[in-house]
Scaffold this motif. Sequence first.
Motif: not given
Ligand SMILES: [Mg+2]
Lengths: 251, 281
Positions: A93, A172-173, A45
């Motif tokens: 995320q 990010d994810e 990240s």
């Molecule tokens: Mg992360």
Amino acid sequence: MDQIKLSAHSLNLYFGEKQILKNINIDFPENQVTSLIGPSGCGKSTLLRCFNRMHDLSSDARIDGAIKLEDLDIYDKKNSVTEIRKRIGMVFQKPNPLPKSIYENMSYALNIHQFPKNEIPKLIESALRESYLWEEVKDELKKPAVKLSGGQQQRLCIARTVVLRPEVILMDEPCSALDPISTRKIEELIISLKKDYTIVIVTHNMQQAQRISDKVAFMYLGELIEFGSCQDVFQNPQNELTKNYVGGHFG
Amino acid sequence: MKKSLFHFLNWTVLLGSTILVCLFLGIILFDIFSKGVSSLSWKFISRPPTQGMTRGGILPAITGTLWLTLITTLFAVPFGIACAVYLNEYAKPSVLTGIIRASIRNLAGIPSIIYGLFGLALFVQALHLGTSVLSAGLTLGLLSLPYIITTTEEALKRIPDSMREATLALGATQFETIKDVVLPTALPGILTGVILTLSRAAGETAPILFTGVAFYINGSATSVNQEFMALPYHLYMLSTQHQSIEQVRPLAYGTAVVLIVLVFVLNIIAFYIRFKQRTQQ
Ligand SMILES: [Mg+2]
Ligand SMILES: Nc1ncnc2c1ncn2[C@@H]1O[C@H](COP(=O)(O)OP(=O)(O)O)[C@@H](O)[C@H]1O
């Protein structure tokens, strides 16, 4: 030979005294999906957020090295950070729609970047179509975005990034908070987006990385250990650490 | 067996304290309302006092308090919110901002009479504003600032960073992010703090004592550089300074009821805003 869209050169990042990223050199090819994988806490990240200068606001982050969008040095003081973020979009995320209507979520960035008013509805519709969300929301654009399901919210977040026609999209994810069906939809979306955008995605999920990636980068303790085609990294990893990680022996 | 007895005792003590506190509050309210309600009437709130304040209403005190609160609001709310935004959104954590924050917290603990003295020295004398509703409003504004800053900062802290990142990542400037997302989202929390602070300021006596409140004004204040009447001071005056205290006692209680109702309405509004915010989430 692939065209290089985005690259990091001898990138180091420190939070206070602690060095988080160690001498990262990486090239992201245009119109491809590159996955960043590695155990939790290895700096994925943190690296991703370097590319759109999201560390600018944290006072204890210090960066040296260079990041280039084609030939543009994005940390050069002469370049406007808002212009860079318009060209390099980011999806987070956890879905983070603005506490406004679906339509306002889409129009917000267009308004602040002063797109012509009469083009805005058309741009919004096509971005929502590209993000496979149009059919689900076209009759309720005035509804608060937070009323959508988690998966729809995340597609809205992708759509509101896409509406600016960025060159690079960082993710990010993006599926980590979603159920398997929503995850599938987003994976399809990512694959369909890569013809127009260069995509860098952090993922925890090895199957996902194999389904969507052209390239894979494996990180460990702040270092880039291995970088290659998806095929190579998963079927024929060169480094012992990579071999263990993709083989599921740690992480 | 022993344990459950202990629990029972604990529980009774807690419940007992709660009931006792509510009881006192109830007795106070009942006492004030029962003694004050007889003097309440439309005339009471729509007429000025007459015959040496033994008859008539309290209109100038009501308008005076409203004027005063308006000036306090105009001064303290913009500055307070701006200061909180600076501290929470822009200021980098450092020794200096730590000191600033600690000073603000300490300011909230200073007795209000000291604000009165300071207002006298600064607004009335040094800035030549005279004893006026303006001087008093500014003094109350100073008193309110630390509360408004602190409650606004709390409201801003509750906005998650992910919300700020959402617009920043779209290329919004930090200012646009604050203006379009952070402040609107924090608004219910900010308003609650502001209203509670103002309702407290409206009931203050000490800070306005030296800075502009008057015993008696013929008619309502029409400009900001005049002296004014105010509900809390009127009440103080009727119950301790009047030449025939016994005779005006019902009027004093009536004034107390009006002041309590005013503060109560403000609190209800704050409660309603908080309630709506909670049900929306
Ligand atoms: Mg992360
Ligand atoms: N703002 C911050 N200040 C200090 N350390 C941080 C900060 N953000 C992340 N870190 C540290 O940096 C390391 C990498 O974090 P991160 O990039 O989030 O890992 P990943 O995404 O790979 O799980 C972790 O050790 C984490 O504790």
